[in-house]
Design a protein around this motif. Sequence first.
Motif, PDB file in Angstrom:
ATOM      1  N   ASP A  41     -21.918 -34.377  18.048  1.00 48.02           N
ATOM      2  CA  ASP A  41     -23.166 -35.100  17.797  1.00 48.02           C
ATOM      3  C   ASP A  41     -22.969 -36.354  16.961  1.00 48.02           C
ATOM      4  OD1 ASP A  41     -24.607 -33.258  19.222  1.00 48.02           O
ATOM      5  OD2 ASP A  41     -25.478 -32.262  17.481  1.00 48.02           O
ATOM      6  N   LYS A  42     -22.065 -36.337  16.018  1.00 46.51           N
ATOM      7  CA  LYS A  42     -21.926 -37.461  15.102  1.00 46.51           C
ATOM      8  C   LYS A  42     -21.358 -38.710  15.766  1.00 46.51           C
ATOM      9  CE  LYS A  42     -21.618 -34.469  11.143  1.00 46.51           C
ATOM     10  NZ  LYS A  42     -20.771 -33.905  10.104  1.00 46.51           N
ATOM     11  N   ALA A  43     -20.778 -38.582  16.967  1.00 49.54           N
ATOM     12  CA  ALA A  43     -20.230 -39.746  17.679  1.00 49.54           C
ATOM     13  C   ALA A  43     -21.220 -40.319  18.683  1.00 49.54           C
ATOM     14  CB  ALA A  43     -18.934 -39.366  18.391  1.00 49.54           C
ATOM     15  N   ARG A  45     -25.786 -39.965  19.882  1.00 48.61           N
ATOM     16  CA  ARG A  45     -27.067 -39.316  19.603  1.00 48.61           C
ATOM     17  C   ARG A  45     -27.019 -37.881  20.142  1.00 48.61           C
ATOM     18  NH1 ARG A  45     -30.510 -44.053  22.246  1.00 48.61           N
ATOM     19  NH2 ARG A  45     -28.588 -44.102  23.436  1.00 48.61           N
ATOM     20  N   PRO A  46     -27.656 -36.929  19.457  1.00 49.25           N
ATOM     21  CA  PRO A  46     -27.611 -35.527  19.910  1.00 49.25           C
ATOM     22  C   PRO A  46     -28.072 -35.338  21.349  1.00 49.25           C
ATOM     23  CG  PRO A  46     -28.482 -35.645  17.694  1.00 49.25           C
ATOM     24  CD  PRO A  46     -28.346 -37.076  18.178  1.00 49.25           C
ATOM     25  N   THR A  47     -28.962 -36.183  21.817  1.00 48.89           N
ATOM     26  CA  THR A  47     -29.426 -36.074  23.202  1.00 48.89           C
ATOM     27  C   THR A  47     -28.390 -36.585  24.195  1.00 48.89           C
ATOM     28  OG1 THR A  47     -30.519 -38.212  22.965  1.00 48.89           O
ATOM     29  CG2 THR A  47     -31.871 -36.230  22.620  1.00 48.89           C
ATOM     30  N   HIS A  48     -27.294 -37.157  23.685  1.00 51.14           N
ATOM     31  CA  HIS A  48     -26.271 -37.731  24.550  1.00 51.14           C
ATOM     32  C   HIS A  48     -24.931 -37.016  24.430  1.00 51.14           C
ATOM     33  CE1 HIS A  48     -29.301 -40.824  24.700  1.00 51.14           C
ATOM     34  NE2 HIS A  48     -28.596 -41.527  25.554  1.00 51.14           N
ATOM     35  N   THR A  49     -24.921 -35.861  23.780  1.00 50.81           N
ATOM     36  CA  THR A  49     -23.682 -35.087  23.668  1.00 50.81           C
ATOM     37  C   THR A  49     -23.718 -33.906  24.625  1.00 50.81           C
ATOM     38  OG1 THR A  49     -24.584 -33.777  21.856  1.00 50.81           O
ATOM     39  CG2 THR A  49     -23.298 -35.718  21.255  1.00 50.81           C
ATOM     40  N   ALA A  50     -22.555 -33.319  24.848  1.00 48.73           N
ATOM     41  CA  ALA A  50     -22.478 -32.146  25.726  1.00 48.73           C
ATOM     42  C   ALA A  50     -23.402 -31.055  25.191  1.00 48.73           C
ATOM     43  CB  ALA A  50     -21.039 -31.641  25.795  1.00 48.73           C
ATOM     44  N   TRP A  51     -24.121 -30.420  26.091  1.00 48.06           N
ATOM     45  CA  TRP A  51     -25.068 -29.386  25.689  1.00 48.06           C
ATOM     46  C   TRP A  51     -24.372 -28.259  24.952  1.00 48.06           C
ATOM     47  CZ3 TRP A  51     -26.954 -29.461  31.348  1.00 48.06           C
ATOM     48  CH2 TRP A  51     -27.764 -30.597  31.558  1.00 48.06           C
ATOM     49  N   ASN A  52     -23.108 -28.024  25.257  1.00 50.56           N
ATOM     50  CA  ASN A  52     -22.351 -26.957  24.601  1.00 50.56           C
ATOM     51  C   ASN A  52     -21.203 -27.531  23.772  1.00 50.56           C
ATOM     52  OD1 ASN A  52     -20.920 -27.753  26.901  1.00 50.56           O
ATOM     53  ND2 ASN A  52     -20.064 -25.720  27.213  1.00 50.56           N
ATOM     54  N   SER A  53     -21.479 -28.614  23.083  1.00 47.27           N
ATOM     55  CA  SER A  53     -20.430 -29.255  22.284  1.00 47.27           C
ATOM     56  C   SER A  53     -19.852 -28.305  21.234  1.00 47.27           C
ATOM     57  CB  SER A  53     -20.958 -30.530  21.631  1.00 47.27           C
ATOM     58  OG  SER A  53     -22.069 -30.254  20.802  1.00 47.27           O
ATOM     59  N   ALA A  82     -16.811 -40.518  15.148  1.00 49.97           N
ATOM     60  CA  ALA A  82     -16.791 -39.442  14.162  1.00 49.97           C
ATOM     61  C   ALA A  82     -15.367 -38.908  14.090  1.00 49.97           C
ATOM     62  CB  ALA A  82     -17.759 -38.327  14.549  1.00 49.97           C
ATOM     63  N   GLU A  83     -15.091 -38.255  12.983  1.00 50.14           N
ATOM     64  CA  GLU A  83     -13.807 -37.570  12.816  1.00 50.14           C
ATOM     65  C   GLU A  83     -14.116 -36.164  12.330  1.00 50.14           C
ATOM     66  OE1 GLU A  83     -10.592 -35.753  10.745  1.00 50.14           O
ATOM     67  OE2 GLU A  83     -12.309 -36.589   9.698  1.00 50.14           O
ATOM     68  N   ARG A  84     -13.425 -35.194  12.902  1.00 47.35           N
ATOM     69  CA  ARG A  84     -13.618 -33.798  12.506  1.00 47.35           C
ATOM     70  C   ARG A  84     -12.276 -33.086  12.560  1.00 47.35           C
ATOM     71  NH1 ARG A  84     -14.201 -28.924  15.029  1.00 47.35           N
ATOM     72  NH2 ARG A  84     -15.570 -27.399  14.033  1.00 47.35           N
ATOM     73  N   ASN A  85     -11.867 -32.539  11.445  1.00 48.93           N
ATOM     74  CA  ASN A  85     -10.621 -31.762  11.361  1.00 48.93           C
ATOM     75  C   ASN A  85      -9.426 -32.519  11.942  1.00 48.93           C
ATOM     76  OD1 ASN A  85     -12.122 -29.727  10.203  1.00 48.93           O
ATOM     77  ND2 ASN A  85     -12.311 -28.540  12.072  1.00 48.93           N
ATOM     78  N   GLY A  86      -9.365 -33.814  11.671  1.00 48.68           N
ATOM     79  CA  GLY A  86      -8.236 -34.618  12.125  1.00 48.68           C
ATOM     80  C   GLY A  86      -8.339 -35.120  13.556  1.00 48.68           C
TER      81      GLY A  86
END
Length: 130
Positions: A41-43, A45-53, A82-86
């Motif tokens: 979501d952080k990369a 908008r939430p409406t534009h991310t995979a439904w099961n991200s 966004a960056e998450r866990n490297g």
Amino acid sequence: YQRRVRGWGGAIDDEQLAWLEKTLQESSLPALIFSHVALIDKAARPTHTAWNSESVLELFDRLPAGRVHACFSGHDHAGGYAERNGVHFVTLQGMLEAPLDTPCHAILQVFADRLELVGEGFAQSRTLKL
């Protein structure tokens, strides 16, 4: 997974997730992931991310550290990062958001210690440290 937007959007189905996990677990090489919709979501908008991200992120968490270096996507034409866990998550800007007659594309250069996304025109350049 919960469908976030009706009529458009998307998800990575169970068969694709199983294939992705098997492929990444069996390889000893670092990976770059390319998808149409953003995987966090952080990369975008939430409406534009995979439904099961969340399922995809949980898959990445089960992998050895450093297996996935970056994920690149589109779909959210405004772009994002966004960056998450490297893991770097880059949503590329879309030409639909660019001013008329302005280029909007990028070339990814891969080095041992970094990824260089070289943007042209409206597309943003980024250096992603590995």
